[in-house]
Design a protein around this motif. Structure first.
Motif, mmCIF file in Angstrom:
data_model
loop_
_atom_site.group_PDB
_atom_site.id
_atom_site.type_symbol
_atom_site.label_atom_id
_atom_site.label_comp_id
_atom_site.label_asym_id
_atom_site.label_seq_id
_atom_site.Cartn_x
_atom_site.Cartn_y
_atom_site.Cartn_z
ATOM 1 N N ASP A 252 0.837 -1.195 0.000
ATOM 2 C CA ASP A 252 0.000 0.000 0.000
ATOM 3 C C ASP A 252 0.872 1.246 0.000
ATOM 4 O O ASP A 252 2.113 1.174 -0.067
ATOM 5 C CB ASP A 252 -0.959 -0.006 1.190
ATOM 6 N N SER A 253 0.241 2.403 0.080
ATOM 7 C CA SER A 253 0.977 3.670 -0.001
ATOM 8 C C SER A 253 2.013 3.797 1.095
ATOM 9 O O SER A 253 3.152 4.221 0.862
ATOM 10 C CB SER A 253 -0.006 4.842 0.077
ATOM 11 N N GLY A 254 1.626 3.443 2.324
ATOM 12 C CA GLY A 254 2.549 3.567 3.446
ATOM 13 C C GLY A 254 3.781 2.706 3.277
ATOM 14 O O GLY A 254 4.911 3.160 3.524
ATOM 15 N N LYS A 255 3.592 1.445 2.863
ATOM 16 C CA LYS A 255 4.731 0.552 2.674
ATOM 17 C C LYS A 255 5.643 1.054 1.557
ATOM 18 O O LYS A 255 6.873 0.989 1.661
ATOM 19 C CB LYS A 255 4.240 -0.859 2.352
ATOM 20 N N TYR A 256 5.031 1.547 0.492
ATOM 21 C CA TYR A 256 5.823 2.040 -0.635
ATOM 22 C C TYR A 256 6.663 3.248 -0.227
ATOM 23 O O TYR A 256 7.867 3.314 -0.523
ATOM 24 C CB TYR A 256 4.894 2.415 -1.782
ATOM 25 N N LEU A 257 6.036 4.209 0.454
ATOM 26 C CA LEU A 257 6.754 5.416 0.850
ATOM 27 C C LEU A 257 7.859 5.105 1.850
ATOM 28 O O LEU A 257 8.955 5.674 1.773
ATOM 29 C CB LEU A 257 5.779 6.433 1.439
ATOM 30 N N LYS A 258 7.576 4.211 2.772
ATOM 31 C CA LYS A 258 8.610 3.824 3.740
ATOM 32 C C LYS A 258 9.781 3.161 3.037
ATOM 33 O O LYS A 258 10.948 3.441 3.334
ATOM 34 C CB LYS A 258 8.015 2.887 4.790
ATOM 35 N N ALA A 259 9.472 2.287 2.078
ATOM 36 C CA ALA A 259 10.537 1.598 1.338
ATOM 37 C C ALA A 259 11.361 2.579 0.518
ATOM 38 O O ALA A 259 12.596 2.488 0.462
ATOM 39 C CB ALA A 259 9.932 0.534 0.434
ATOM 40 N N TRP B 80 1.798 8.851 -9.556
ATOM 41 C CA TRP B 80 1.916 8.984 -8.099
ATOM 42 C C TRP B 80 3.195 8.331 -7.596
ATOM 43 O O TRP B 80 3.925 8.913 -6.778
ATOM 44 C CB TRP B 80 0.697 8.351 -7.423
ATOM 45 N N LYS B 81 3.475 7.136 -8.080
ATOM 46 C CA LYS B 81 4.663 6.415 -7.598
ATOM 47 C C LYS B 81 5.948 7.182 -7.919
ATOM 48 O O LYS B 81 6.865 7.245 -7.082
ATOM 49 C CB LYS B 81 4.699 5.015 -8.205
ATOM 50 N N LEU B 82 6.009 7.768 -9.099
ATOM 51 C CA LEU B 82 7.207 8.518 -9.470
ATOM 52 C C LEU B 82 7.363 9.775 -8.625
ATOM 53 O O LEU B 82 8.454 10.073 -8.121
ATOM 54 C CB LEU B 82 7.148 8.882 -10.955
ATOM 55 N N ARG B 83 6.265 10.524 -8.472
ATOM 56 C CA ARG B 83 6.354 11.768 -7.704
ATOM 57 C C ARG B 83 6.744 11.487 -6.253
ATOM 58 O O ARG B 83 7.605 12.161 -5.680
ATOM 59 C CB ARG B 83 5.034 12.523 -7.741
ATOM 60 N N GLN B 84 6.137 10.472 -5.654
ATOM 61 C CA GLN B 84 6.405 10.190 -4.246
ATOM 62 C C GLN B 84 7.804 9.618 -4.036
ATOM 63 O O GLN B 84 8.444 9.900 -3.013
ATOM 64 C CB GLN B 84 5.345 9.241 -3.692
ATOM 65 N N ALA B 85 8.295 8.831 -4.976
ATOM 66 C CA ALA B 85 9.672 8.334 -4.867
ATOM 67 C C ALA B 85 10.660 9.486 -4.936
ATOM 68 O O ALA B 85 11.667 9.510 -4.208
ATOM 69 C CB ALA B 85 9.958 7.317 -5.964
ATOM 70 N N ALA B 86 10.384 10.448 -5.801
ATOM 71 C CA ALA B 86 11.254 11.626 -5.901
ATOM 72 C C ALA B 86 11.186 12.457 -4.629
ATOM 73 O O ALA B 86 12.215 12.924 -4.112
ATOM 74 C CB ALA B 86 10.856 12.463 -7.113
ATOM 75 N N LEU B 87 9.985 12.645 -4.094
ATOM 76 C CA LEU B 87 9.845 13.415 -2.851
ATOM 77 C C LEU B 87 10.557 12.723 -1.696
ATOM 78 O O LEU B 87 11.157 13.387 -0.839
ATOM 79 C CB LEU B 87 8.363 13.620 -2.527
#
Length: 496
Positions: A87-94, A126-133
């Protein structure tokens, strides 16, 4: 803040970079990138997974060095748990932890394949923007007063992605500038970041952008306007207050502005109702509301959003002194309403009420105040969610949706009239506190009395989310992400 971002779609084994970030799963084993690396290395990765030297469990990571057949000298294999449950939380943490694991080493260039994995309810953009952030967040280092700080070596990040989503990197860079400004202002010590310093920061933003204008109100101007509530809070300090007003004209004349108001108590002793000593150093963060609206303003300008935006930062220092306001005082606010002071440590609402009254002159489309307002909100929601209060269901829904989209989430709390009698006073139109219970709600009810002419008003209590607790806690830059996401939505709404 210097970080070069790019999109790159190529065979991971052939990429010339200092480190590769690749996902492995607990159930399905290898991600597509890991599978390609496994083939290029004659089954090395699958063998390690089978032997248990690599784990696909969430939160596990393994660093492989100099794997034969792979050009990059380092591979970070990151456990993501079950593939269907990312989910979003796991992805952002990773995304953050994988980069943090490389922070201390000689790694300047990183390629991440994480955007290629499936995330529940999220698209490629979304995945690209959040990985960059996440990369910007990890690479930030506070150095203003700490010369021994270890600066991140990361200078270049390439992400597995299609060129059609290149604009997401521009968006991430613009948002990150605002987040970084908010973090830096919050982290600065209060002997540097005082009301005058915040005004100087705003001046730099205005000087660098032709579409921005600035007005800074000082004590005498505020006195002429009748801001007796705001001025009372600052009268015990040697650092005079400032009301900072930044205006950005991105939509042209005739379009009502979005107005953001931020609480900027640059240090809060509690005044005469002085706080306990332990943890008082964290009260340098009591200006994070102002820091976040200034950061949001900077992001909006950098992104060239097609909106009109007014940002007001009420910058005041709350100190005990012979001239300080005291419990029992009755203040007259700019609105003409009188306030009985029962506790001088409930000062944020006293500066915000005058700033909110002043904001009415701009005839806002929407008015949002942001403040580290109450410890009660921390008790209610902890460190994860901002407290959101609004009388307008549509606006509340917009902000909640923006929080979900940016994963900078808020939780709605009531601001019902049922709570208003808790603010009754025998000496004034209202008291500045409502008692022991529902402290976050009664604080919002207090502010609501000064926004009665604005239907689209919301209050964000960020007391739990603006910084990480403890001696080593630092400012988070929240809720810049939420606010910028919401402003981008208002831009689209206006265009429609």
């Amino acid at each position: 803040m210097s970080l070069n971002l790019s999109l790159l779609r190529a065979l991971p084994s052939d990429i010339d970079t200092d480190a590769l970030i690749v996902a492995v799963f607990e159930d399905q084993g290898l991600s597509p990138a890991a599978r390609q690396l496994d083939e290029a290395s004659a089954g090395r990765i699958s063998a390690l997974l089978k032997s248990g030297d690599i784990s696909g469990k969430a939160g596990r990571s393994t660093l492989l060095l100099a794997v034969e057949g792979i050009r990059a000298p380092r591979i970070v294999l990151l456990g993501m748990g079950e593939a269907a449950k990312v989910d979003s939380g796991k992805y952002l943490k990773a995304a953050a932890e994988s980069l943090r694991s490389l922070r201390g080493g000689p790694v300047a260039r990183v390629h991440s394949t994480l955007p290629q994995i499936e995330v529940i309810g999220r698209d490629d953009a979304w995945k690209l923007r959040q990985a960059a952030l996440a990369a910007f967040h990890v690479s930030y280092t506070y150095t203003a007063t700490k010369k021994s700080a270890r600066i991140s070596s990361l200078t270049t990040l390439s992400l597995d992605g299609d060129a059609a989503h290149a604009d997401q990197l521009r968006l991430a860079t613009g948002i990150a500038e605002g987040v970084t400004l908010a973090r830096e202002l919050g982290n600065l010590p209060p002997n540097i970041c005082n009301p005058a310093y915040l005004a100087e920061t705003a001046q730099k933003i205005a000087a660098a952008n032709d579409s921005v204008s600035l007005e800074v109100l000082e004590t005498e101007q505020m006195r002429e306007l009748g801001m007796g509530s705001l001025l009372a809070v600052g009268q015990g300090s040697a650092n005079p207050p400032r009301l900072i007003v930044l205006r950005y004209n991105g939509a042209g004349e005739g379009v009502k502005p979005q107005v953001l108001v931020g609480k900027g108590i640059t240090f809060d002793t509690g005044g005469i109702s002085i706080k306990p000593g332990p943890g008082m150093d964290e009260m340098k963060f009591d200006m994070c509301g102002a820091a976040s609206v200034l950061g949001t303003f900077l992001s909006a300008v950098r992104l060239g959003l097609k909106i009109n935006l007014v940002t007001i930062a009420a910058a005041v220092e709350n100190m005990p002194d012979g001239a300080s306001y005291r419990p029992g005082d009755v203040l007259t606010s700019m609105s003409g309403k009188t306030i009985e002071v029962l506790n001088t440590d409930a000062e944020g609402r006293l500066i915000l009420c005058d700033a909110l009254t002043y904001a009415q002159r701009f005839e806002p489309d929407t008015l949002i105040d942001v403040a580290t307002l109450t410890g009660a909100c921390v008790i209610a929601l902890g460190k994860h969610a901002h407290g959101l209060m609004s009388r307008d269901d549509a606006l509340a829904a917009e902000l909640l949706a923006a929080g979900e989209a940016s994963h900078d989430r808020a939780w709605r709390m009531p601001v019902w009239d049922d709570y208003q009698p808790m603010l009754d006073s025998s000496a004034a139109d209202m008291a500045n506190i409502g008692g022991k219970s529902a402290g976050a709600v009664t604080a919002a009810c207090f502010l609501a009395r000064f926004t009665e002419d604005t239907q689209r008003w919301a209050h964000l209590d960020i007391a739990g989310t603006a910084w990480d607790e403890g001696r080593k806690g630092m400012a988070t830059g929240r809720p810049v992400g939420l606010l910028v996401e919401w402003l981008m939505g208002r831009q689209q709404s206006s265009a429609a």
